[in-house]
Design an enzyme around this catalytic site. Sequence first.
Site, short mmCIF file in Angstrom:
data_model
loop_
_atom_site.label_atom_id
_atom_site.label_comp_id
_atom_site.label_asym_id
_atom_site.label_seq_id
_atom_site.Cartn_x
_atom_site.Cartn_y
_atom_site.Cartn_z
CB SER A 293 -0.92 -0.01 1.22
OG SER A 293 -0.15 0.04 2.41
CD GLN A 294 2.01 5.96 -2.01
OE1 GLN A 294 1.88 5.37 -3.07
NE2 GLN A 294 3.17 6.48 -1.63
CB SER A 295 -0.06 3.88 4.44
OG SER A 295 -0.52 2.53 4.40
NE ARG A 312 0.15 4.62 -4.91
CZ ARG A 312 0.80 4.95 -6.02
NH1 ARG A 312 0.23 4.71 -7.19
NH2 ARG A 312 1.99 5.52 -5.97
#
Length: 652
Positions: A293-295, A312
């Site tokens: 994921s982007q995080s 995102r």
Amino acid sequence: MDNTQDGLLRRPLYLYDLPPEILISLTLKPDAGLVEDAPTESDTPRDQSSRPASPDNILGSQACSLCGMSFVAVEEQREHLKTDLHYYNLKQKLNGLIPVSEAEFEKLVNENDVSISGSDASDSEDEEAESSRKDTTLSALLKKQASLADKRNSNNGDGEEPKTKRRGSGKPPLLWLSSPKLPDNTYFGIYRAIFRAEELDKEDAIVEAIKQRQLPPITMPKASKDGNTVPPAYNGRHIFLCMIGGGHFAAMVVCLAPKQSKHGSVGPLNREAVVLAHKTFHRYTTRRKQGGSQSANDNAKGTAHSAGSSLRRYNEQALIEDVRELLSDWKALIDTADLLFVRATGMTNRRTLFGPYDDQVLRLNDPRIRGFPFSTRRATQNELMRSFIELTRLKVKEIQPEAPPTDEATKTSKPKADSKPAPPKLTEEEETAIFHTTQIQAMIRRSKLPALVAYLTTNSLSANFLFQPAESQQNHHAPTALHLAASQNSAPLVTGLLTRAKADPTTLNSEGKTPFDLAGDRATRDAFRVARAELGESASWDWDAARVPAPLKREDAEQRAEREKKAQEKEEEQRRKAEEERLKMEGPKVDDDAQRKKKKGGNLLSGGPPKTAEERRVEEARGLTPEQRARLERERRARAAEERIRRLQGGA
């Protein structure tokens, strides 16, 4: 097998609506693995891991005795063998430790999620954190556990015996029950996750718990468009199922009572299960073809500032808000559900569901929460329905008892193959030949002539190297590099193999064809003729045996290609002029279907339809190298992402 038994095995058996003749005859199978023996003080991790799995617990080829899981289909078993859970348990077994269950593995990953990402590393540990960020979750977890084990061993340097902790119950996911209504050595299987902990404590309580789960059929209205069929307060027995991962979220509340039908209740299939509420969300939150994921990427490498990363991040927050709002709306249904089946891997997904946050609905300490005891796919409504059916339908399987081995058989016996005999082990020369085959074929398909010639020279391989294994379909048709290049209609490769690598054009494949026979266009055939002219007739091979026609000078071939190109252009120009004159005199006309098909893909002037966006993209990418195509595609995606952000900001 009599007609009664055959009927029982053919119809789907729903746990909450079993036929009376089965219900009164169910008994728990002996040695079903319901109650596990308590570990003794002498048990060490190595002793526990060396205990063989009972064949009554993990059965047949569609099971994983290492992870204690069984599967209905072979496809599910293959997917499980690729998971991090299976790789982790393999590593545990090699290290003399016991395997862990899926829930315990998720807990281990979650406990080490922060340290794996490297977000909490101090300044003095920047170098170590930077290297750990490149590792996968599985490898990082194994490294961390190895580091902790070393610390424990060093702390016990005073001679004290290190304490061992028994992890993982090793209990199989299915409980097996017998019935006289079934054929010999055939049993019913029910997932352990369906029962409560107090019901699993005693063997006598299992059959009684199944009887208490029988529910009368009910009549429910059809599902509404918004996915809700009942008011938020529902008094009937139901379960909640939820999956989240990769930007996909799906949740469903299903009534456990079977649906009333005109022909009697036969168990909840796709069209017969009573769905009280369902909802799915899909957001673009993962970095395509890069994983994660982007995080997670921001925590590991710092905040990115591209248009795609901003989109995102926005979608991640929007997904969290949508999911929590839905859970709040369904709070009455979730609080009264019998069981809660949740699949949420990764710290971000678990925080989305379990918080902590204000007015949260799901809590980790809820005893009703279960994981799915089988492999699951992307979070969709269909996948939730498939999981519900898998959880609540009885499995029927034949279990053949093992004969006790004799002393002589124990000494000389070898493991028997489950289905097919093991393939013969390849020699080192055969493995090397297969590796060279793979590399050469990849270069030919990508038209990498300089790399191909360099590879042959570096590895001291002849241009007439025969591909291995020879019995494969591809190598049967094209056994050499020249055969494959000719079949691919790659004229430059044919010229290079003949003139630079000195490939033999007389080699025959298994069908008796030379490389020239496999050429599919004039340019490739001319490449053979040009090579014959440049190499001369005194070459070490017979051109006539290679079935190559008379030699052709390169200048003549190029001139002929140029003449044909100009002729085609002139013919096209004349056609366009004639079409323009017709349009001036008659105007546009509607062609019939056959004429429209012939003119499909033409421009507006020729009477054909305008080109689609995909056709324009193909035209723009024509003639570009793979690197240039990739750069062009990245630019298109960036422009599209920027346009979406502008629209979102404009609508806010």
